[in-house]
Design an enzyme around this catalytic site. Structure first.
Site, PDB file in Angstrom:
ATOM      1  CB  SER A 101      41.081   8.289   2.634  1.00  0.00           C
ATOM      2  OG  SER A 101      41.091   7.202   3.527  1.00  0.00           O
ATOM      3  CG  ASN A 117      45.296   4.356   7.695  1.00  0.00           C
ATOM      4  OD1 ASN A 117      44.521   3.425   7.861  1.00  0.00           O
ATOM      5  ND2 ASN A 117      45.203   5.469   8.377  1.00  0.00           N
ATOM      6  CG  ASP A 118      42.919   4.624   3.429  1.00  0.00           C
ATOM      7  OD1 ASP A 118      42.502   4.529   4.593  1.00  0.00           O
ATOM      8  OD2 ASP A 118      42.932   5.679   2.787  1.00  0.00           O
ATOM      9  CB  VAL A 119      47.092  -0.221   1.108  1.00  0.00           C
ATOM     10  CG1 VAL A 119      46.992   0.932   0.124  1.00  0.00           C
ATOM     11  CG2 VAL A 119      48.267  -0.041   2.040  1.00  0.00           C
TER      12      VAL A 119
END
Lengths: 467, 101
Positions: free
Chosen positions: A433, A392-394
């Protein structure tokens, strides 16, 4: 004579540890490194049964010390046995929290060494008392902090806990704890003072760790690992044991450097990790434009089957679903159809740097198919499909564009630049996150909902049908 | 004087620690963290020392716990590190096997 033997052995142990750590910093020699360090540990444990006692004999074999010897052997067999067994049976995905809990135990042991010293008939004084006290404080923080980190990664404790004026509170808490420690050094170890000191130190570890979110945990565990090393070194100083000083301080310094390297890889300065944790609320203003498009496993299979180059971006979601074996099965199928498949690993994919490489290696993915961020990013614009599995965040392009985002500036994999992007995701919610992902709303992105394991299995079925 | 010597060891060890792991590739961050976690398991030696010199029942309990935790740190740290690094071995072996074929 005996003292020479024991201390000589400790010197050999220290050399083995340093050589072991050095070897562990290179993939070619890493396995030799842990073996050398293991030999060092066995030697250290064995000669410690021969430490001299007060009367010139052996401390463990003096009259009246049989109970100490028995307790020692029982504790080693029990503690070592349980930990080794747990370490063997735990899943590879759960490794980070195991490192956390073992680290906490080391910190606890260091604190207990100080506790034994402070409760003895001749407690340490002056420099030794000061160092023992600081070591105990750091050891307690490492113990309770690591235990909390374990609970968070294991999912026992879900939410980061925050309260008003937290940083100020923690500073005051640290000062009070140090004050108690100084009182112990000056006035001597009165039982009430000692108990209060240890309790405050343990609570401090919880207070420092609880506001930090799961995504930052690897950095915190690495930092607490360095803490334990430092605590061990300080207790070694008190005991006058060079093996403890060297091993502890080497780990303390190496761990600090490693923590910095990790924080850099995540583009999260250490001060931000500790004092300004990522919060979902920080993102409140950033509502996403566009909508998420759903696709079926059949669509996904067709897109990849007729692609020339597919780049797979695996994330922690793939690992927890245990889907890496299925993903590799799909990879082999696609390759049989003439599709080139690469794996793109973000430095912090998984829960810790390097974690994802280990998981893919476990599934049998060959080394030459795995690329890191710098190697692969230029290839995304040329790729037909980027398949994001549980990451996701990456892959969140917000990190490139939105200055207000907490992950702004973090290097990301350019999955959004591929011609088509397929995202396999369990549900519609924001990620680990709590930050919304602009990639999911992009025009060239299709969402394939489901657990990674099941979704990939379905895709495999459809690819087979198309062959 | 002895204390001063320990301070020498202390400071020099810090430099060794910093030098020994500079230039480590990202894929080894986790195994190396685990490996250094194992190395500070040498706290077991200090725990054993504390238990060997324990006199009162309270000290025996504290010492016992210290040895228990120290041994768990060392043994668990070793097993976990060995397992992680084992993955690298199978990877390079697999790569070699592939090239040989």
């Amino acid at each position: 004579m005996l003292s020479w033997l024991v201390n000589g052995a400790y010197l050999v142990v220290s050399v083995l540890f340093i050589l072991g750590l050095k070897a562990m910093s290179s993939p070619k020699t890493a396995r030799k490194g842990i073996a050398w360090a293991g030999v060092g540990m066995l030697l250290a444990t064995a000669v410690t049964f021969l430490i001299p006692g007060g009367d010139g004999g052996l401390a463990f074999f003096a009259p009246g010390k049989t109970i100490n010897l028995i307790l020692c052997v029982v504790a080693i067999v029990l503690g070592g046995g349980i930990a080794a067994w747990l370490g063997k049976v735990v899943k590879m995905t759960d490794m980070p929290q195991m490192v956390a809990i073992y680290n906490g135990m080391g910190g606890g042991a260091a604190a207990l060494i100080a506790a034994v010293a402070f409760t003895s008939a001749e407690p340490p004084t002056g420099t030794h008392a000061t160092l023992a006290m600081i070591g105990a404080l750091i050891g307690c923080v490492a113990f309770s902090g690591s235990t909390l980190a374990f609970a968070k990664l294991q999912g026992i404790m879900k939410k980061a806990v925050r309260w008003p004026a937290q940083n100020l509170g923690n500073v005051l808490h640290t000062l009070v704890t140090l004050g108690l420690g100084i009182a112990i050094v000056i006035a001597g170890p009165h039982p009430a003072l000692v108990v209060a000191f240890f309790l405050m130190a343990l609570i401090l570890g919880l207070a420092l760790t609880s506001p930090i979110g799961g995504a930052d945990m690897p950095v915190v565990i690495s930092l607490l690992n360095a803490f334990t090393g430092l605590a061990v070194g300080l207790e070694g100083y008190m005991l006058g044991n060079p093996a403890l000083i060297i091993a502890g301080i080497v780990v303390g310094a190496a761990g600090t450097l490693l923590t910095q390297l990790m924080a850099k890889a995540m583009n999260r300065p250490l001060t931000n990790v500790l004092f300004a944790p990522i919060t979902g609320e920080a993102q409140a203003g950033g509502t996403m434009e566009g909508s998420m498009k759903e696709c079926s496993s059949m669509d996904a299979a067709a897109m990849m089957r007729y692609a020339e180059h597919v780049i797979i971006v695996p994330g922690y979601g793939m690992a927890v679903a245990g889907a890496q074996h299925k993903v590799y099965e799909m990879t082999k199928l696609l390759e049989a159809e003439g599709v080139r498949v690469s794996f793109a690993i973000h430095p912090v994919a998984g829960r810790m740097p390097g974690h994802m490489n280990v998981l893919l290696a476990e599934a049998g993915v060959p080394y030459d198919q795995i690329f890191d961020l710098d190697e692969i990013n230029a290839e995304f614009p040329l790729a037909d499909v980027a398949l994001v599995i549980g990451a996701n965040d990456v892959v969140n392009p917000v990190a490139r564009t939105d200055k207000s985002s907490p992950i702004y500036g973090m290097p990301i994999l350019d999955a959004d630049k591929a011609r088509e992007c397929i995202v396999i995701k369990r549900g519609r919610g924001a990620g680990y996150s709590g930050i919304e992902n602009a990639l999911f709303y992009a025009d060239n992105t299709s969402m394939l909902y489901g657990s990674a394991q099941q979704a990939v299995a379905d895709v495999i079925t459809h690819i087979k049908e198309l062959s | 004087m002895t204390d001063l010597l320990y301070l020498y060891i202390f400071v020099l060890a810090a430099f060794v620690g910093y030098e020994v792991i500079s230039r480590v590739p990202v894929i080894l961050h986790t195994p190396l963290m685990s490996g250094s976690n194992f190395v500070h398991g040498v706290v077991l030696v200090g725990s054993m020392w504390a238990l060997a010199h324990a006199e009162t029942p309270l000290q025996l309990v504290l010492g016992f716990l210290a040895v228990f935790l120290g041994a768990a740190n060392a043994a668990g740290g070793y097993v976990v590190t060995e397992r992680m690094l084992g993955m690298f071995a199978s990877k390079s072996d697999a790569a070699r096997a592939k090239k040989g074929a």
